[in-house]
Design a protein around this motif. Structure first.
Motif, PDB file in Angstrom:
ATOM      1  N   MET A 150       0.822  -1.208   0.000  1.00 40.19           N
ATOM      2  CA  MET A 150       0.000   0.000   0.000  1.00 40.19           C
ATOM      3  C   MET A 150       0.858   1.261   0.000  1.00 40.19           C
ATOM      4  O   MET A 150       0.363   2.321  -0.332  1.00 40.19           O
ATOM      5  N   LEU A 151       2.113   1.144   0.372  1.00 39.23           N
ATOM      6  CA  LEU A 151       3.013   2.296   0.343  1.00 39.23           C
ATOM      7  C   LEU A 151       3.768   2.377  -0.983  1.00 39.23           C
ATOM      8  O   LEU A 151       3.829   3.430  -1.615  1.00 39.23           O
ATOM      9  N   ILE A 152       4.304   1.274  -1.432  1.00 38.04           N
ATOM     10  CA  ILE A 152       5.188   1.254  -2.591  1.00 38.04           C
ATOM     11  C   ILE A 152       4.419   1.299  -3.914  1.00 38.04           C
ATOM     12  O   ILE A 152       4.808   2.031  -4.833  1.00 38.04           O
ATOM     13  N   VAL A 153       3.331   0.549  -4.029  1.00 34.31           N
ATOM     14  CA  VAL A 153       2.617   0.444  -5.308  1.00 34.31           C
ATOM     15  C   VAL A 153       2.155   1.807  -5.836  1.00 34.31           C
ATOM     16  O   VAL A 153       2.383   2.116  -7.008  1.00 34.31           O
ATOM     17  N   PRO A 154       1.526   2.667  -5.021  1.00 33.14           N
ATOM     18  CA  PRO A 154       1.139   3.978  -5.562  1.00 33.14           C
ATOM     19  C   PRO A 154       2.339   4.799  -6.052  1.00 33.14           C
ATOM     20  O   PRO A 154       2.242   5.492  -7.073  1.00 33.14           O
ATOM     21  N   LEU A 155       3.463   4.704  -5.362  1.00 34.92           N
ATOM     22  CA  LEU A 155       4.649   5.457  -5.776  1.00 34.92           C
ATOM     23  C   LEU A 155       5.216   4.924  -7.089  1.00 34.92           C
ATOM     24  O   LEU A 155       5.674   5.701  -7.937  1.00 34.92           O
ATOM     25  N   VAL A 156       5.165   3.608  -7.280  1.00 32.67           N
ATOM     26  CA  VAL A 156       5.622   3.021  -8.549  1.00 32.67           C
ATOM     27  C   VAL A 156       4.694   3.449  -9.680  1.00 32.67           C
ATOM     28  O   VAL A 156       5.152   3.821 -10.770  1.00 32.67           O
ATOM     29  N   ILE A 157       3.399   3.413  -9.438  1.00 27.18           N
ATOM     30  CA  ILE A 157       2.431   3.869 -10.452  1.00 27.18           C
ATOM     31  C   ILE A 157       2.697   5.323 -10.804  1.00 27.18           C
ATOM     32  O   ILE A 157       2.724   5.691 -11.985  1.00 27.18           O
ATOM     33  N   THR A 199       1.221   5.112   5.346  1.00 29.75           N
ATOM     34  CA  THR A 199       0.820   4.618   4.032  1.00 29.75           C
ATOM     35  C   THR A 199      -0.187   5.545   3.365  1.00 29.75           C
ATOM     36  O   THR A 199      -0.031   5.893   2.201  1.00 29.75           O
ATOM     37  N   LEU A 200      -1.200   5.948   4.107  1.00 30.74           N
ATOM     38  CA  LEU A 200      -2.228   6.814   3.536  1.00 30.74           C
ATOM     39  C   LEU A 200      -1.701   8.216   3.255  1.00 30.74           C
ATOM     40  O   LEU A 200      -1.824   8.725   2.145  1.00 30.74           O
ATOM     41  N   THR A 201      -1.119   8.845   4.273  1.00 28.56           N
ATOM     42  CA  THR A 201      -0.759  10.261   4.142  1.00 28.56           C
ATOM     43  C   THR A 201       0.484  10.502   3.304  1.00 28.56           C
ATOM     44  O   THR A 201       0.676  11.605   2.793  1.00 28.56           O
ATOM     45  N   SER A 202       1.329   9.497   3.150  1.00 29.10           N
ATOM     46  CA  SER A 202       2.571   9.701   2.404  1.00 29.10           C
ATOM     47  C   SER A 202       2.559   9.098   1.016  1.00 29.10           C
ATOM     48  O   SER A 202       3.446   9.393   0.223  1.00 29.10           O
ATOM     49  N   SER A 203       1.581   8.275   0.719  1.00 28.07           N
ATOM     50  CA  SER A 203       1.597   7.618  -0.579  1.00 28.07           C
ATOM     51  C   SER A 203       0.225   7.601  -1.252  1.00 28.07           C
ATOM     52  O   SER A 203       0.030   8.248  -2.273  1.00 28.07           O
ATOM     53  N   MET A 204      -0.704   6.874  -0.687  1.00 27.77           N
ATOM     54  CA  MET A 204      -1.981   6.648  -1.376  1.00 27.77           C
ATOM     55  C   MET A 204      -2.739   7.943  -1.674  1.00 27.77           C
ATOM     56  O   MET A 204      -3.160   8.168  -2.807  1.00 27.77           O
ATOM     57  N   ILE A 205      -2.920   8.778  -0.667  1.00 25.04           N
ATOM     58  CA  ILE A 205      -3.708  10.001  -0.844  1.00 25.04           C
ATOM     59  C   ILE A 205      -3.005  10.997  -1.764  1.00 25.04           C
ATOM     60  O   ILE A 205      -3.610  11.447  -2.749  1.00 25.04           O
ATOM     61  N   PRO A 206      -1.741  11.365  -1.513  1.00 25.09           N
ATOM     62  CA  PRO A 206      -1.100  12.324  -2.418  1.00 25.09           C
ATOM     63  C   PRO A 206      -1.013  11.824  -3.857  1.00 25.09           C
ATOM     64  O   PRO A 206      -1.263  12.583  -4.793  1.00 25.09           O
ATOM     65  N   VAL A 207      -0.688  10.551  -4.042  1.00 20.36           N
ATOM     66  CA  VAL A 207      -0.572  10.013  -5.403  1.00 20.36           C
ATOM     67  C   VAL A 207      -1.921  10.043  -6.106  1.00 20.36           C
ATOM     68  O   VAL A 207      -2.015  10.445  -7.276  1.00 20.36           O
ATOM     69  N   ALA A 208      -2.982   9.643  -5.426  1.00 16.81           N
ATOM     70  CA  ALA A 208      -4.315   9.667  -6.045  1.00 16.81           C
ATOM     71  C   ALA A 208      -4.705  11.088  -6.446  1.00 16.81           C
ATOM     72  O   ALA A 208      -5.197  11.318  -7.558  1.00 16.81           O
ATOM     73  N   PHE A 209      -4.470  12.041  -5.566  1.00 15.83           N
ATOM     74  CA  PHE A 209      -4.816  13.425  -5.890  1.00 15.83           C
ATOM     75  C   PHE A 209      -3.911  13.988  -6.987  1.00 15.83           C
ATOM     76  O   PHE A 209      -4.360  14.759  -7.830  1.00 15.83           O
ATOM     77  N   MET A 210      -2.631  13.608  -6.992  1.00 19.25           N
ATOM     78  CA  MET A 210      -1.723  14.081  -8.043  1.00 19.25           C
ATOM     79  C   MET A 210      -2.153  13.565  -9.411  1.00 19.25           C
ATOM     80  O   MET A 210      -2.184  14.327 -10.383  1.00 19.25           O
ATOM     81  N   LEU A 211      -2.482  12.283  -9.494  1.00 19.78           N
ATOM     82  CA  LEU A 211      -2.910  11.723 -10.778  1.00 19.78           C
ATOM     83  C   LEU A 211      -4.251  12.312 -11.212  1.00 19.78           C
ATOM     84  O   LEU A 211      -4.474  12.554 -12.399  1.00 19.78           O
ATOM     85  N   MET A 212      -5.139  12.561 -10.246  1.00 17.76           N
ATOM     86  CA  MET A 212      -6.406  13.209 -10.563  1.00 17.76           C
ATOM     87  C   MET A 212      -6.162  14.615 -11.110  1.00 17.76           C
ATOM     88  O   MET A 212      -6.712  14.995 -12.136  1.00 17.76           O
ATOM     89  N   TYR A 213      -5.304  15.372 -10.443  1.00 19.93           N
ATOM     90  CA  TYR A 213      -4.997  16.735 -10.878  1.00 19.93           C
ATOM     91  C   TYR A 213      -4.371  16.723 -12.273  1.00 19.93           C
ATOM     92  O   TYR A 213      -4.756  17.505 -13.137  1.00 19.93           O
ATOM     93  N   GLN A 214      -3.431  15.827 -12.486  1.00 18.25           N
ATOM     94  CA  GLN A 214      -2.771  15.729 -13.792  1.00 18.25           C
ATOM     95  C   GLN A 214      -3.777  15.394 -14.885  1.00 18.25           C
ATOM     96  O   GLN A 214      -3.792  16.025 -15.942  1.00 18.25           O
TER      97      GLN A 214
END
Length: 154
Positions: free
Chosen positions: A1-8, A60-75
């Motif tokens: 849950m930490l690594i997979v969003p960062l790899v994506i 996991t949530l605050t450092s990876s899943m949430i920021p990555v999801a919002f970054m990809l949404m914004y992009q």
């Protein structure tokens, strides 16, 4: 849950706008850490099992899943010219009404003291609005700086 969003994120990130999208993600991350720390310290929620036990927040949530999801949404939304706030509401709803119930079912997240999903949605959505405002402010300041620099050259 930490690594997979960062790899994506590594493979999906628009490299031509990496600083803007990265700054937006950092703003979301920082806001998330603040809200998560306040919520856990005041006993509104807790994380019984943590990746980093000395931290009160869900790393996991605050450092990876949430920021990555919002970054990809914004992009994605900024390329499609779709209204940002609709997308932010959608991502917030997914985290509040899908991800957190799964975390509760897995006993990785607990809510207390009258905290509920509606308040959580307001927190997520407010964070997305504030994160976008912070990004817009810095983009504006950068453009102002470029304008001043051009005037000095001329």
């Amino acid at each position: 849950m930490l690594i997979v969003p960062l790899v994506i994120l590594f493979f999906k990130l628009d490299r031509s706008r990496v600083y803007q999208i990265g700054f937006y993600g950092f703003a979301i991350h920082v806001l998330g850490v603040y809200v998560d720390t306040i919520g856990t310290n005041y006993g509104f929620w807790s994380y019984p099992y943590k990746m980093v036990p000395i931290l009160p927040t869900s790393f996991t949530l605050t450092s990876s899943m949430i920021p990555v999801a919002f970054m990809l949404m914004y992009q994605w939304l900024s390329r499609k010219h779709i209204h940002y706030y609709l997308g932010a509401a959608g991502v917030s709803a997914i985290f509040v009404f899908v991800v957190h119930p799964i975390f509760m079912w897995m006993d990785m997240f607990k809510m207390y003291r009258g905290f509920n999903y509606l308040i959580m949605f307001v927190n997520y959505f407010s964070g997305a609005i504030i994160g976008k405002l912070v990004l817009d402010l810095f983009v504006y300041l950068n453009k102002q700086n470029d304008t001043i620099r051009i005037r000095k050259i001329n």
